[in-house]
Design a protein around this motif. Structure first.
Motif, PDB file in Angstrom:
ATOM      1  N   ARG A   1       0.948  -1.028   0.008  1.00 22.36           N
ATOM      2  CA  ARG A   1      -0.031   0.011  -0.024  1.00 22.36           C
ATOM      3  C   ARG A   1       0.695   1.380  -0.029  1.00 22.36           C
ATOM      4  NH1 ARG A   1      -4.985   0.976   1.416  1.00 22.36           N
ATOM      5  NH2 ARG A   1      -5.409  -1.092   2.150  1.00 22.36           N
ATOM      6  N   LYS A   2       1.838   1.247   0.838  1.00 22.06           N
ATOM      7  CA  LYS A   2       2.772   2.542   1.091  1.00 22.06           C
ATOM      8  C   LYS A   2       3.715   2.648  -0.342  1.00 22.06           C
ATOM      9  CE  LYS A   2       3.801   2.075   6.002  1.00 22.06           C
ATOM     10  NZ  LYS A   2       4.801   1.892   6.711  1.00 22.06           N
ATOM     11  N   ALA A   3       4.101   1.529  -0.769  1.00 21.56           N
ATOM     12  CA  ALA A   3       4.585   1.883  -2.320  1.00 21.56           C
ATOM     13  C   ALA A   3       3.751   2.250  -3.495  1.00 21.56           C
ATOM     14  CB  ALA A   3       5.353   0.367  -2.825  1.00 21.56           C
ATOM     15  N   LEU A   4       2.704   1.742  -3.346  1.00 19.00           N
ATOM     16  CA  LEU A   4       1.374   2.133  -4.337  1.00 19.00           C
ATOM     17  C   LEU A   4       1.047   3.615  -4.418  1.00 19.00           C
ATOM     18  CD1 LEU A   4      -0.620  -1.188  -5.089  1.00 19.00           C
ATOM     19  CD2 LEU A   4       1.223  -0.326  -6.424  1.00 19.00           C
ATOM     20  N   ILE A   5       0.775   4.018  -3.058  1.00 15.58           N
ATOM     21  CA  ILE A   5       0.467   5.350  -2.758  1.00 15.58           C
ATOM     22  C   ILE A   5       1.543   6.370  -3.312  1.00 15.58           C
ATOM     23  CG2 ILE A   5       0.282   7.128  -0.847  1.00 15.58           C
ATOM     24  CD1 ILE A   5      -1.176   4.894   0.656  1.00 15.58           C
ATOM     25  N   GLY A   6       2.779   5.956  -3.072  1.00 17.17           N
ATOM     26  CA  GLY A   6       3.822   6.795  -3.806  1.00 17.17           C
ATOM     27  C   GLY A   6       3.653   7.029  -5.293  1.00 17.17           C
ATOM     28  N   PHE A   7       3.249   5.885  -5.875  1.00 19.59           N
ATOM     29  CA  PHE A   7       3.008   5.964  -7.368  1.00 19.59           C
ATOM     30  C   PHE A   7       1.736   6.904  -7.745  1.00 19.59           C
ATOM     31  CE2 PHE A   7       5.919   2.209  -7.235  1.00 19.59           C
ATOM     32  CZ  PHE A   7       7.055   2.753  -8.107  1.00 19.59           C
ATOM     33  N   VAL A   8       0.867   6.492  -6.959  1.00 18.88           N
ATOM     34  CA  VAL A   8      -0.609   7.407  -7.279  1.00 18.88           C
ATOM     35  C   VAL A   8      -0.341   8.725  -6.955  1.00 18.88           C
ATOM     36  CG1 VAL A   8      -2.863   7.273  -6.331  1.00 18.88           C
ATOM     37  CG2 VAL A   8      -2.045   5.193  -7.020  1.00 18.88           C
ATOM     38  N   LYS A   9       0.479   9.118  -6.063  1.00 21.09           N
ATOM     39  CA  LYS A   9       0.445  10.466  -5.606  1.00 21.09           C
ATOM     40  C   LYS A   9       1.067  11.105  -6.802  1.00 21.09           C
ATOM     41  CE  LYS A   9       0.337  10.574  -0.906  1.00 21.09           C
ATOM     42  NZ  LYS A   9       1.294  11.061   0.563  1.00 21.09           N
ATOM     43  N   LEU A  10       1.751  10.829  -7.643  1.00 22.42           N
ATOM     44  CA  LEU A  10       2.477  11.436  -8.984  1.00 22.42           C
ATOM     45  C   LEU A  10       1.249  11.615  -9.833  1.00 22.42           C
ATOM     46  CD1 LEU A  10       5.613   8.756  -9.248  1.00 22.42           C
ATOM     47  CD2 LEU A  10       5.641  11.196  -8.363  1.00 22.42           C
ATOM     48  N   GLU A  11       0.282  11.246  -9.748  1.00 24.34           N
ATOM     49  CA  GLU A  11      -0.842  11.435 -10.690  1.00 24.34           C
ATOM     50  C   GLU A  11      -0.698  11.352 -12.063  1.00 24.34           C
ATOM     51  OE1 GLU A  11      -2.372  15.510  -9.862  1.00 24.34           O
ATOM     52  OE2 GLU A  11      -2.444  15.221  -7.900  1.00 24.34           O
ATOM     53  N   ALA A  12       0.370  10.113 -12.285  1.00 27.88           N
ATOM     54  CA  ALA A  12       0.482   9.548 -13.589  1.00 27.88           C
ATOM     55  C   ALA A  12      -0.732   8.750 -13.976  1.00 27.88           C
ATOM     56  CB  ALA A  12       1.782   8.817 -13.642  1.00 27.88           C
ATOM     57  N   ARG A  13      -0.737   8.499 -15.224  1.00 26.60           N
ATOM     58  CA  ARG A  13      -1.915   7.682 -15.805  1.00 26.60           C
ATOM     59  C   ARG A  13      -1.121   6.475 -16.347  1.00 26.60           C
ATOM     60  NH1 ARG A  13      -6.861   7.961 -15.561  1.00 26.60           N
ATOM     61  NH2 ARG A  13      -7.195   7.102 -17.853  1.00 26.60           N
ATOM     62  N   VAL A  14      -1.700   5.336 -16.416  1.00 29.06           N
ATOM     63  CA  VAL A  14      -1.150   4.248 -16.920  1.00 29.06           C
ATOM     64  C   VAL A  14      -2.092   3.619 -18.018  1.00 29.06           C
ATOM     65  CG1 VAL A  14      -0.777   1.527 -16.444  1.00 29.06           C
ATOM     66  CG2 VAL A  14      -0.286   3.198 -14.624  1.00 29.06           C
ATOM     67  N   GLU A  15      -1.436   3.174 -19.051  1.00 25.61           N
ATOM     68  CA  GLU A  15      -2.273   2.907 -20.312  1.00 25.61           C
ATOM     69  C   GLU A  15      -1.960   1.340 -20.470  1.00 25.61           C
ATOM     70  OE1 GLU A  15      -4.275   5.028 -22.137  1.00 25.61           O
ATOM     71  OE2 GLU A  15      -3.674   6.679 -20.812  1.00 25.61           O
ATOM     72  N   PRO A  16      -2.939   0.582 -20.924  1.00 29.57           N
ATOM     73  CA  PRO A  16      -2.865  -0.633 -21.080  1.00 29.57           C
ATOM     74  C   PRO A  16      -1.997  -0.982 -22.381  1.00 29.57           C
ATOM     75  CG  PRO A  16      -4.997  -0.001 -21.638  1.00 29.57           C
ATOM     76  CD  PRO A  16      -4.331   1.368 -21.250  1.00 29.57           C
TER      77      PRO A  16
END
Length: 67
Positions: free
Chosen positions: A50-65
């Protein structure tokens, strides 16, 4: 929601990441899973993942399939 196939897991990850839904993202991992967010920095278990993923989500990046 759990994934029935690797392809569905990938789609759910993209959807949950782009929605910044941390709870749903973490639910895709087994309780004792290990995520390798950075070389040499394994994250094991839901709390650490959870801590690791929160760091990525906070970057407000988008993931494309992948195509």
């Amino acid at each position: 929601m759990s994934a029935a196939s690797p392809e569905q897991a990938h789609k759910l990850f993209v959807d949950y990441f782009n929605a910044a839904d941390i709870d749903a993202l973490v639910s895709l991992y087994e309780p004792k899973a290990t995520l390798q967010p950075f070389p040499g920095s394994p994250a094991s278990g839901h709390a650490t993942i959870r801590k690791a993923l929160i760091g990525f989500v906070k970057l407000e990046a988008r993931v494309e399939p992948a195509p």
